[in-house]
Design a protein around this motif. Structure first.
Motif, PDB file in Angstrom:
ATOM      1  N   GLY A 143       1.268   3.366  -6.278  1.00  0.00           N
ATOM      2  CA  GLY A 143       1.588   4.786  -6.309  1.00  0.00           C
ATOM      3  C   GLY A 143       1.378   5.501  -5.002  1.00  0.00           C
ATOM      4  O   GLY A 143       1.350   6.729  -4.963  1.00  0.00           O
ATOM      5  N   GLY A 144       1.235   4.751  -3.905  1.00  0.00           N
ATOM      6  CA  GLY A 144       1.044   5.358  -2.597  1.00  0.00           C
ATOM      7  C   GLY A 144       2.290   5.259  -1.746  1.00  0.00           C
ATOM      8  O   GLY A 144       3.363   4.865  -2.211  1.00  0.00           O
ATOM      9  N   ILE A 145       2.151   5.638  -0.491  1.00  0.00           N
ATOM     10  CA  ILE A 145       3.249   5.519   0.474  1.00  0.00           C
ATOM     11  C   ILE A 145       2.624   5.462   1.867  1.00  0.00           C
ATOM     12  O   ILE A 145       1.536   6.009   2.090  1.00  0.00           O
ATOM     13  N   ASP A 146       3.282   4.789   2.789  1.00  0.00           N
ATOM     14  CA  ASP A 146       2.754   4.665   4.155  1.00  0.00           C
ATOM     15  C   ASP A 146       3.841   5.046   5.151  1.00  0.00           C
ATOM     16  O   ASP A 146       4.791   4.310   5.372  1.00  0.00           O
ATOM     17  N   SER A 158      -1.719   9.909   0.023  1.00  0.00           N
ATOM     18  CA  SER A 158      -1.448   8.957   1.106  1.00  0.00           C
ATOM     19  C   SER A 158      -0.332   9.459   2.021  1.00  0.00           C
ATOM     20  O   SER A 158      -0.277   9.103   3.204  1.00  0.00           O
ATOM     21  N   PHE A 159       0.552  10.274   1.484  1.00  0.00           N
ATOM     22  CA  PHE A 159       1.625  10.861   2.299  1.00  0.00           C
ATOM     23  C   PHE A 159       1.037  11.604   3.494  1.00  0.00           C
ATOM     24  O   PHE A 159       1.489  11.437   4.641  1.00  0.00           O
ATOM     25  N   ILE A 160       0.033  12.430   3.261  1.00  0.00           N
ATOM     26  CA  ILE A 160      -0.549  13.244   4.326  1.00  0.00           C
ATOM     27  C   ILE A 160      -1.374  12.383   5.286  1.00  0.00           C
ATOM     28  O   ILE A 160      -1.279  12.532   6.514  1.00  0.00           O
ATOM     29  N   CYS A 205      -0.363  -3.665   4.234  1.00  0.00           N
ATOM     30  CA  CYS A 205       0.770  -2.955   4.840  1.00  0.00           C
ATOM     31  C   CYS A 205       0.597  -2.869   6.354  1.00  0.00           C
ATOM     32  O   CYS A 205       1.553  -3.060   7.109  1.00  0.00           O
ATOM     33  N   GLY A 206      -0.610  -2.604   6.810  1.00  0.00           N
ATOM     34  CA  GLY A 206      -0.879  -2.581   8.240  1.00  0.00           C
ATOM     35  C   GLY A 206      -0.714  -3.946   8.880  1.00  0.00           C
ATOM     36  O   GLY A 206      -0.196  -4.077   9.990  1.00  0.00           O
ATOM     37  N   LEU A 207      -1.148  -4.981   8.155  1.00  0.00           N
ATOM     38  CA  LEU A 207      -1.000  -6.351   8.656  1.00  0.00           C
ATOM     39  C   LEU A 207       0.462  -6.695   8.891  1.00  0.00           C
ATOM     40  O   LEU A 207       0.819  -7.260   9.930  1.00  0.00           O
ATOM     41  N   THR A 208       1.327  -6.348   7.949  1.00  0.00           N
ATOM     42  CA  THR A 208       2.746  -6.658   8.122  1.00  0.00           C
ATOM     43  C   THR A 208       3.352  -5.844   9.267  1.00  0.00           C
ATOM     44  O   THR A 208       4.278  -6.313   9.939  1.00  0.00           O
ATOM     45  N   ALA A 209       2.824  -4.638   9.517  1.00  0.00           N
ATOM     46  CA  ALA A 209       3.286  -3.867  10.675  1.00  0.00           C
ATOM     47  C   ALA A 209       2.927  -4.592  11.968  1.00  0.00           C
ATOM     48  O   ALA A 209       3.711  -4.606  12.930  1.00  0.00           O
TER      49      ALA A 209
END
Length: 332
Positions: A75-78, A136-138, A233-237
């Motif tokens: 339910g988040g977003i990055d 997480s949007f903010i 998610c950061g790892l894949t970035a």
């Protein structure tokens, strides 16, 4: 408490229900329709060179979208992945150009540096979001600006280049006609698919997206799982940063602008709900291909950049509307 994956939820009402067909086949049929359309109306779409181009062009977005799937499932977003990718590439680029290492050592150092930057940025996003239950949007919007500013500061707003030739060789390497960088992305898809479908961790991510309070009452640390999702998610970035460096043989502080939107679009088009708790990384794979095939085909048809952006935007809006009706049908 029993937690179902997105595929299991879709199949709960019978093997041949309309919901199952829509969930498992809908986006695949959409991709096939696009391929058929461009094959008919463009002469060079199905040539070997163009297929290779599509696979290469899809790679970075697919890598970012794999990590984004974990975040959206809870339910988040990055919004920071594009900027984190640029920051990771700059740090990795400076590390290998200053160290004066051999080709192999330089590649290893670049991978370590880029993934470390990605993991730290992702963990910060997850920790702040989970610790204070903030949107997480903010938080990731803030990280977007922090990472972009850090990339510009660290590089003095200059492009870094002159990497070892091994980087360029890796970025252009082929294995039986398939770009090696795409195979890296495909390996990440497989790993993510296994984690989400066959591990307790993966099932709990679906559970958090469906009912966070139920997961907490079952004795699981929602806090830790949220941090883990953003860290992935950061790892894949970070991994995307290495692939970017290998493909272009540069590190740029302005790389990745808008990449977060393409990654989110791939996940949503692939059927993962913005509300969390439903979706699959296989859908994300197909969603990334839909975006890649659409962009490539529209170029071959001869449409301008502006028209391509408009059409891609329409496709994203349609995907969100379909997600609304899919969620509404599921609740019934």
């Amino acid at each position: 408490m029993t937690i179902q994956t997105g595929d299991e939820v879709a199949q709960a009402s019978g093997n041949f229900s309309i919901r199952t067909v829509l969930h498992n086949a809908g986006i695949g049929l959409a991709l096939l329709a696009l391929i058929l359309f461009f094959s008919i109306f463009t002469e060079h779409f199905l040539t070997a060179n163009n297929i290779t181009n599509i696979l290469t062009q899809v790679t970075i977005n697919l890598i970012l979208a794999v990590g984004m799937t974990f975040v959206i499932l809870i339910g988040g977003i990055d919004l920071s992945v594009g900027s984190v990718m640029a920051f990771a590439s700059v740090i990795a680029g400076k590390a290998i150009t200053l160290a004066g290492l051999g080709p192999f050592e330089a590649i290893v150092l670049a991978v370590i540096a880029a993934t470390a930057v990605g993991v730290v940025c992702g963990a910060i996003n997850g920790t702040i979001t989970a610790r204070w239950s903030l949107p997480s949007f903010i938080i990731t919007l803030g990280m977007l600006n922090i990472a972009r500013g850090a990339a510009l500061q660290a590089s003095n707003a200059q492009t870094i280049y002159s990497f070892p030739l091994a980087f360029e060789d890796f970025g252009s390497a082929m294995f039986y006609g398939v770009p090696v960088v795409f195979m890296v992305a495909l390996a990440l898809v497989f790993i993510a698919w296994f984690i989400l479908n066959f591990t307790v961790f993966g099932r709990l991510l679906y559970g958090i997206g469906n009912n966070e309070e139920a997961v907490r009452l079952a004795g699981h640390s929602v806090y830790r799982y949220k941090i883990a999702a953003f860290t992935i998610c950061g790892l894949t970035a970070g991994i995307a940063a290495v692939v970017y460096m290998a493909r272009l043989n540069i590190s740029s502080p302005i790389a990745g602008i808008g990449f977060e939107l393409n990654a989110i679009a791939a996940v949503i088009i692939g059927g993962t709900s913005l509300n969390g708790g439903r979706g699959s990384v296989i859908g994300t794979l197909i969603g990334a291909f839909i975006i890649g095939v659409l962009a490539n085909g529209l170029i071959l048809i001869g449409l301008s950049d502006f028209m391509r952006q408009m059409i891609t935007g329409v496709v994203i809006i349609i995907a969100v509307i379909l997600d609304y009706y899919r969620a509404k049908y599921t609740r019934r």
